[in-house]
Scaffold this active site. Structure first.
Site: not given
Length: 202
Positions: A9, A12-13, A70, A153, A155-156, A175
């Protein structure tokens, strides 16, 4: 056209996966597209266990191939933390800024050469009636002392690459060529081509 459900959900992913899967003739859906998407509790002790939990829940709920990842940040000076708790490191509510603040606070006083870290991604592929399998990918870097960059998004902004740029300073295209997810997906490609058949290739 074959369809695949990405069990996330996270917008960003979802955007990253859509770009990463553009090489396949696949209709890509995410939990953001599905009504009543399951909220899977990540009770696993490893990235692989959590990815399997999410992928199998999605595949069973919608009767289609599902892929879950994950992933997280592992910092050497913190004994591998935040690890599987990366998304909720600062508390039960996912908050990227609070997570970054906690990491930077815990690394205060740690010299640059000891701020080494890696991003890790485990991908699980589940299909109804088939055995679930996983692949993984990593990305090496170090943790900065402050946020640098506006993209990405999580820890980038504090993950510095050997090139001297943080992930948040890269474009999405840049990226997606080097990320831990890209490395995991590269390992997954052959298996996906086999699953989808020759018509899955562009």
């Amino acid at each position: 056209m074959a369809a695949v459900l990405i069990a996330t959900k996270n917008k960003g992913k979802a955007k990253e996966f859509a770009a990463l899967f553009s090489r396949f003739e696949l209709e890509v859906k995410t939990f953001l597209d599905m009504e009543g998407a399951p909220d899977v509790e990540e009770t696993g002790k490893t990235f692989e266990e959590n990815a399997i939990l999410k992928a199998e829940a999605a595949a069973n709920a919608y009767g289609m191939m599902a892929i879950a990842d994950d992933s997280g940040l592992m910092i050497d000076a913190l004994g591998g933390r935040p690890g599987v708790y990366s998304a909720r490191y600062a508390g039960k509510e996912k908050n990227d800024e609070a997570n970054i603040d906690k990491v930077l606070s815990e690394l205060e006083g740690v010299p640059d050469e000891k701020r080494t870290a890696s991003f890790y991604c485990a991908l699980a592929v589940a299909r109804p009636g088939k055995e679930t399998f996983t692949v993984s990918g990593t990305l090496q870097g170090r943790i900065t002392r402050e946020r640098i960059g506006e993209n990405g998004f999580g820890y980038d902004p504090i993950f510095m690459l050997p090139s001297g740029k943080t992930l948040a300073q890269l474009s999405a295209e840049e990226k997606n060529k080097i990320s831990h997810r890209a490395h995991a997906l590269a390992k997954l490609s052959d298996a996906l081509y086999s699953i989808l058949g020759e018509e899955g290739k562009k």
